[in-house]
Design a protein around this motif. Structure first.
Motif, PDB file in Angstrom:
ATOM      1  N   PRO A 123      -7.371  -3.938   2.397  1.00 20.12           N
ATOM      2  CA  PRO A 123      -8.163  -3.426   2.154  1.00 20.12           C
ATOM      3  C   PRO A 123      -8.198  -2.449   3.163  1.00 20.12           C
ATOM      4  CG  PRO A 123      -9.233  -4.865   2.403  1.00 20.12           C
ATOM      5  CD  PRO A 123      -8.492  -5.633   1.924  1.00 20.12           C
ATOM      6  N   TYR A 124      -7.586  -3.142   4.410  1.00 21.50           N
ATOM      7  CA  TYR A 124      -7.990  -1.866   5.882  1.00 21.50           C
ATOM      8  C   TYR A 124      -6.606  -1.235   6.262  1.00 21.50           C
ATOM      9  CZ  TYR A 124      -7.418  -1.561  10.943  1.00 21.50           C
ATOM     10  OH  TYR A 124      -7.820  -0.731  12.587  1.00 21.50           O
ATOM     11  N   GLY A 125      -5.507  -2.291   5.628  1.00 18.84           N
ATOM     12  CA  GLY A 125      -4.387  -1.001   5.369  1.00 18.84           C
ATOM     13  C   GLY A 125      -4.257   0.037   4.902  1.00 18.84           C
ATOM     14  N   GLY A 126      -5.039  -0.544   3.591  1.00 21.05           N
ATOM     15  CA  GLY A 126      -5.371   0.624   2.151  1.00 21.05           C
ATOM     16  C   GLY A 126      -5.862   1.865   2.613  1.00 21.05           C
ATOM     17  N   LEU A 127      -7.389   1.657   3.716  1.00 15.04           N
ATOM     18  CA  LEU A 127      -8.016   2.362   4.421  1.00 15.04           C
ATOM     19  C   LEU A 127      -7.549   3.468   5.305  1.00 15.04           C
ATOM     20  CD1 LEU A 127     -11.070   0.635   4.576  1.00 15.04           C
ATOM     21  CD2 LEU A 127     -10.548   2.537   2.653  1.00 15.04           C
ATOM     22  N   LEU A 128      -6.747   2.398   6.307  1.00 14.95           N
ATOM     23  CA  LEU A 128      -5.759   3.304   7.012  1.00 14.95           C
ATOM     24  C   LEU A 128      -4.802   4.128   6.886  1.00 14.95           C
ATOM     25  CD1 LEU A 128      -4.837   0.243  10.089  1.00 14.95           C
ATOM     26  CD2 LEU A 128      -6.309   1.776  10.390  1.00 14.95           C
ATOM     27  N   ALA A 129      -3.842   3.897   4.894  1.00 13.61           N
ATOM     28  CA  ALA A 129      -2.445   4.346   4.600  1.00 13.61           C
ATOM     29  C   ALA A 129      -3.560   6.037   4.318  1.00 13.61           C
ATOM     30  CB  ALA A 129      -2.174   3.926   3.636  1.00 13.61           C
ATOM     31  N   GLY A 130      -4.876   5.469   4.070  1.00 12.42           N
ATOM     32  CA  GLY A 130      -5.545   6.790   3.441  1.00 12.42           C
ATOM     33  C   GLY A 130      -6.037   7.368   3.996  1.00 12.42           C
ATOM     34  N   GLN A 131      -5.921   7.366   5.467  1.00 14.99           N
ATOM     35  CA  GLN A 131      -6.309   8.525   6.575  1.00 14.99           C
ATOM     36  C   GLN A 131      -8.033   8.022   6.393  1.00 14.99           C
ATOM     37  OE1 GLN A 131      -4.237  11.801   6.637  1.00 14.99           O
ATOM     38  NE2 GLN A 131      -2.656  10.729   7.722  1.00 14.99           N
ATOM     39  N   LEU A 132      -8.993   7.489   6.418  1.00 11.97           N
ATOM     40  CA  LEU A 132     -10.155   7.285   6.327  1.00 11.97           C
ATOM     41  C   LEU A 132     -10.701   7.616   7.871  1.00 11.97           C
ATOM     42  CD1 LEU A 132     -12.886   6.524   5.155  1.00 11.97           C
ATOM     43  CD2 LEU A 132     -13.070   4.874   6.387  1.00 11.97           C
ATOM     44  N   ALA A 133     -11.767   8.669   8.011  1.00 13.32           N
ATOM     45  CA  ALA A 133     -12.352   9.543   9.114  1.00 13.32           C
ATOM     46  C   ALA A 133     -13.679   8.956   9.005  1.00 13.32           C
ATOM     47  CB  ALA A 133     -11.735  10.668   9.161  1.00 13.32           C
ATOM     48  N   ALA A 134     -14.264   9.012   9.910  1.00 20.09           N
ATOM     49  CA  ALA A 134     -15.332   8.175   9.875  1.00 20.09           C
ATOM     50  C   ALA A 134     -16.292   9.884   9.578  1.00 20.09           C
ATOM     51  CB  ALA A 134     -15.752   8.704  11.728  1.00 20.09           C
ATOM     52  N   GLY A 135     -17.798   8.879   8.834  1.00 20.94           N
ATOM     53  CA  GLY A 135     -18.245  10.419   8.360  1.00 20.94           C
ATOM     54  C   GLY A 135     -17.520  10.481   6.910  1.00 20.94           C
ATOM     55  N   GLU A 136     -16.725   9.728   6.477  1.00 25.07           N
ATOM     56  CA  GLU A 136     -16.490   9.847   4.760  1.00 25.07           C
ATOM     57  C   GLU A 136     -16.667   9.076   4.119  1.00 25.07           C
ATOM     58  OE1 GLU A 136     -11.941  13.349   5.322  1.00 25.07           O
ATOM     59  OE2 GLU A 136     -11.860  10.650   5.455  1.00 25.07           O
ATOM     60  N   THR A 137     -17.135  10.230   2.972  1.00 25.02           N
ATOM     61  CA  THR A 137     -16.981   9.187   1.749  1.00 25.02           C
ATOM     62  C   THR A 137     -15.735   8.539   1.020  1.00 25.02           C
ATOM     63  OG1 THR A 137     -19.250  10.429   1.187  1.00 25.02           O
ATOM     64  CG2 THR A 137     -18.182   9.199  -1.254  1.00 25.02           C
ATOM     65  N   VAL A 138     -15.619   7.556   0.622  1.00 22.07           N
ATOM     66  CA  VAL A 138     -14.379   6.633   0.185  1.00 22.07           C
ATOM     67  C   VAL A 138     -15.419   5.805  -1.100  1.00 22.07           C
ATOM     68  CG1 VAL A 138     -14.920   4.781   1.286  1.00 22.07           C
ATOM     69  CG2 VAL A 138     -12.696   4.913   0.702  1.00 22.07           C
ATOM     70  N   LEU A 139     -14.758   6.336  -2.548  1.00 26.29           N
ATOM     71  CA  LEU A 139     -14.702   5.259  -3.041  1.00 26.29           C
ATOM     72  C   LEU A 139     -13.836   4.685  -3.705  1.00 26.29           C
ATOM     73  CD1 LEU A 139     -15.650   6.558  -6.969  1.00 26.29           C
ATOM     74  CD2 LEU A 139     -13.713   4.919  -6.355  1.00 26.29           C
ATOM     75  N   ILE A 140     -14.076   2.585  -3.445  1.00 25.75           N
ATOM     76  CA  ILE A 140     -13.681   1.514  -3.380  1.00 25.75           C
ATOM     77  C   ILE A 140     -13.634   1.086  -5.659  1.00 25.75           C
ATOM     78  CG2 ILE A 140     -13.346  -1.202  -3.231  1.00 25.75           C
ATOM     79  CD1 ILE A 140     -12.669   1.629  -0.907  1.00 25.75           C
ATOM     80  N   SER A 141     -12.433   1.649  -5.878  1.00 24.63           N
ATOM     81  CA  SER A 141     -12.385   1.177  -7.194  1.00 24.63           C
ATOM     82  C   SER A 141     -12.116  -0.423  -7.070  1.00 24.63           C
ATOM     83  CB  SER A 141     -10.515   1.774  -7.610  1.00 24.63           C
ATOM     84  OG  SER A 141     -10.895   1.476  -8.909  1.00 24.63           O
ATOM     85  N   GLY A 142     -12.748  -1.196  -8.247  1.00 21.76           N
ATOM     86  CA  GLY A 142     -12.120  -2.441  -7.840  1.00 21.76           C
ATOM     87  C   GLY A 142     -13.915  -3.048  -6.942  1.00 21.76           C
ATOM     88  N   ALA A 143     -14.791  -2.527  -6.578  1.00 16.87           N
ATOM     89  CA  ALA A 143     -15.771  -2.847  -5.543  1.00 16.87           C
ATOM     90  C   ALA A 143     -16.493  -3.900  -5.771  1.00 16.87           C
ATOM     91  CB  ALA A 143     -17.202  -1.630  -5.651  1.00 16.87           C
ATOM     92  N   THR A 144     -16.313  -4.461  -7.279  1.00 18.39           N
ATOM     93  CA  THR A 144     -17.339  -6.117  -6.937  1.00 18.39           C
ATOM     94  C   THR A 144     -16.247  -7.136  -7.246  1.00 18.39           C
ATOM     95  OG1 THR A 144     -17.225  -5.371  -9.446  1.00 18.39           O
ATOM     96  CG2 THR A 144     -19.492  -4.611  -8.245  1.00 18.39           C
ATOM     97  N   GLY A 145     -14.933  -6.948  -7.208  1.00 13.28           N
ATOM     98  CA  GLY A 145     -14.027  -7.932  -6.845  1.00 13.28           C
ATOM     99  C   GLY A 145     -14.132  -8.565  -5.663  1.00 13.28           C
ATOM    100  N   ASN A 146     -13.481  -9.766  -5.284  1.00  8.00           N
ATOM    101  CA  ASN A 146     -12.999 -10.367  -3.711  1.00  8.00           C
ATOM    102  C   ASN A 146     -12.314  -8.994  -2.966  1.00  8.00           C
ATOM    103  OD1 ASN A 146     -11.452 -12.243  -2.024  1.00  8.00           O
ATOM    104  ND2 ASN A 146     -13.227 -13.230  -2.392  1.00  8.00           N
ATOM    105  N   LEU A 147     -11.932  -8.473  -3.425  1.00  9.14           N
ATOM    106  CA  LEU A 147     -10.571  -7.867  -2.412  1.00  9.14           C
ATOM    107  C   LEU A 147     -11.473  -6.474  -2.494  1.00  9.14           C
ATOM    108  CD1 LEU A 147      -7.119  -7.622  -2.860  1.00  9.14           C
ATOM    109  CD2 LEU A 147      -7.991  -8.129  -0.578  1.00  9.14           C
TER     110      LEU A 147
END
Length: 357
Positions: free
Chosen positions: A157-181
């Motif tokens: 998921p770190y690779g996915g968040l880097l790909a999405g250019q997550l910036a400090a303070g932003e809101t991210v929605l994790i689809s599948g948040a209750t799973g292992n990944l």
């Protein structure tokens, strides 16, 4: 050496003596110390997931090891170094679009399959040879190696968040948040400085666990299974800057679509899950919605090499705290028990680890 071999799909792994691997130029020989067993390993070994493994193969996905031998191309790595072994192997003869294999696990296309035949075996063994560039030194004094082997989970998921250019303070929605990944993605996003994480899911117990662990920066959304209702409920927790989808293959495309369409105008959507791999309808995101809202949609398989360094830093500095994770350890001779345990205990922050040495 001793190794656990998948001799054929649908059969138990066989633990037996096999020849020691011989590293070539540009390769490192590593003594495997700990490797995390994915919760879906049983689905891979049964053939249900239809991964392009070619038995007989020693499987596994990365791990923690100690360097036994380095080649002449290594200028900093030394015998005795404790390292993280990244399973994502890239061919060296195309810098722009290299063929990729996940050593001991999967591959992409014919080029990836050819690469997999060369670097065939993974970490369910006492020894493993890996490319020099896939060995990443861990900080001096690193302990609890079984816990560190969860890098195999968190780096995805770190690779996915880097790909999405997550910036400090932003809101991210994790689809599948209750799973292992997905639960890992929540922890990693907050470690990277996300201001707010929306965690949709149908498992109320895990949703409560995420809030208990991370507090007010997490907003749980209990899903109903109705696409329109769920989209509205997720969107109400926004505005969402980035959606990261990590849903498993058995999830319907409608669930991924509902989550993706909560992103704000000029937002980003990163697809990393398995939706559609077992058949079923396509994702079918509406063309007018993508175009008129200037939404960026991209896929991401695994992560860039630099993500390994970043993830090690997040753990070493305490930004990503691994201490709350539940670790269950098995020896190599107990590999089939470990695979069964991983399948039955694949929830949030649960890790099944082979402690090889």
């Amino acid at each position: 050496m001793r190794a656990a071999t998948l001799t054929a799909f649908g059969t138990p792994l066989v633990v037996h003596d096999v020849p020691d691997p011989t590293p070539g130029t540009g390769e490192v020989l590593v003594e495997v110390l700990a490797t995390c067993v994915p919760p879906y390993a049983d689905e891979v070994f049964s053939g249900e997931r239809r991964y392009p493994l070619e038995p007989p193969v020693v499987p596994g996905v990365g791990g923690i090891g100690r360097v036994l031998h380095v080649g002449p191309d290594a200028t900093r790595l030394q015998k005795g170094d404790l390292v993280w072994c990244d399973s994502t192997v890239r061919a060296r003869d195309d810098a722009l679009t290299p063929d990729i294999t996940l050593q001991g696990w999967s591959s992409r296309g014919e080029g990836g399959a050819r690469l997999a035949r060369h670097l065939h075996d993974g970490p369910f063994a006492e020894l493993m040879r890996i490319p020099t560039e896939n060995a990443y030194r861990l900080p001096a004094g690193t302990t609890d190696l079984a816990r560190w082997s969860a890098l195999a989970v968190h780096t995805i998921p770190y690779g996915g968040l880097l790909a999405g250019q997550l910036a400090a303070g932003e809101t991210v929605l994790i689809s599948g948040a209750t799973g292992n990944l997905g639960s890992s993605a929540v922890a990693v996003a907050l470690a990277m400085g996300a201001g707010h994480v929306v965690t949709p899911g149908r498992n109320r117990k895990v949703l409560d666990l995420l809030v208990d662990r991370f507090g007010a920066r997490v907003t749980p959304v209990e899903l109903t299974g109705d696409e329109d209702t769920d989209r509205a409920a997720m969107a109400a927790a926004g505005p969402v800057d980035l959606v990261l989808d990590l849903l498993p293959p058995e999830a319907p495309s409608s669930a991924a679509r509902a989550a993706a369409m909560t992103v704000r105008e000029y937002g980003r959507v990163v697809l990393m899950g398995g939706v559609g791999m077992l058949g079923g309808p396509d994702l079918a995101l509406p063309y007018p919605w993508i175009m008129r809202n200037s939404v960026t949609v991209r896929g991401q398989w695994m992560f860039p090499r630099t993500a390994n360094v970043g993830m090690i830093r997040l753990v070493a500095t305490g930004a990503l705290d691994l201490s709350p994770e539940r670790i269950t350890r098995f020896g190599l001779d107990q590999v089939n028990e470990a695979v069964a345990h991983a399948a039955a205990h694949g929830g949030a922050f649960e890790r099944t680890v082979l402690v090889v040495q």
